[in-house]
Design an enzyme around this catalytic site. Sequence first.
Site, short mmCIF file in Angstrom:
data_model
loop_
_atom_site.label_atom_id
_atom_site.label_comp_id
_atom_site.label_asym_id
_atom_site.label_seq_id
_atom_site.Cartn_x
_atom_site.Cartn_y
_atom_site.Cartn_z
N GLN A 1 0.89 -1.15 0.00
CA GLN A 1 0.00 0.00 0.00
C GLN A 1 0.93 1.21 0.00
O GLN A 1 1.52 1.53 1.03
CB GLN A 1 -0.92 0.01 1.23
N GLY B 1 -4.18 3.01 1.38
CA GLY B 1 -4.44 2.20 2.56
C GLY B 1 -3.28 2.07 3.52
O GLY B 1 -3.39 1.40 4.54
N GLN B 2 -2.16 2.71 3.23
CA GLN B 2 -0.99 2.62 4.10
C GLN B 2 -1.25 3.37 5.41
O GLN B 2 -1.69 4.51 5.39
CB GLN B 2 0.23 3.21 3.39
N THR B 3 -1.00 2.71 6.54
CA THR B 3 -1.20 3.36 7.84
C THR B 3 0.10 3.58 8.60
O THR B 3 0.12 4.37 9.53
CB THR B 3 -2.16 2.54 8.73
N VAL B 4 1.14 2.87 8.25
CA VAL B 4 2.45 3.08 8.86
C VAL B 4 3.31 3.75 7.79
O VAL B 4 3.51 3.18 6.72
CB VAL B 4 3.08 1.75 9.33
N HIS C 1 6.61 -0.82 3.09
CA HIS C 1 6.68 -2.22 3.51
C HIS C 1 5.96 -3.10 2.50
O HIS C 1 4.95 -2.71 1.93
CB HIS C 1 6.14 -2.44 4.92
N HIS D 1 4.23 -6.76 1.90
CA HIS D 1 3.64 -7.95 2.51
C HIS D 1 3.95 -9.15 1.62
O HIS D 1 3.77 -9.08 0.40
CB HIS D 1 2.11 -7.82 2.59
#
EC number: 3.6.1.17
Length: 182
Positions: free
Chosen positions: A84, A90-93, A97, A99
Amino acid sequence: MPKQLYFSKFPVGSQVFYRTKLSAAFVNLKPILPGHVLVIPQRAVPRLKDLTPSELTDLFTSVRKVQQVIEKVFSASASNIGIQDGVDAGQTVPHVHVHIIPRKKADFSENDLVYSELEKNEGNLASLYLTGNERYAGDERPPTSMRQAIPKDEDRKPRTLEEMEKEAQWLKGYFSEEQEKE
């Protein structure tokens, strides 16, 4: 290489099982399926476009290597690779990264259901790291026709640090074997 590794501002050093000069892989706090791991650049940047060419090359070389080992270890025939890239994706951090989710034939009767699970997983990732092992009360999911029932997000409890460290140590052994072959 720095002794401690951070996923944004969250220390993850003890959960790391693979590390290069520029990237690292660590076990997931709340995996969608067994073997769901994350690969990050060691330098915390929010977007792929923020990586240097060397970091980008190392990140995806690491993703390929980790994917190969994870598929072997978890007897998977395929993998989902997901990113993301930015808040609107949708990236929250705010740390790039990737997955890696090892897959087996018929683990979902509808293959694309893994993406909605990834969205749910990502959507709560920052708060999970902030609140440790507190449970997340997620939204109710519509019923699905999965062969392998995936627990509801709120039923997928964050793993303890001890559980994640144990898995990371176990996986490190497989990477030592791979490095000896090279």
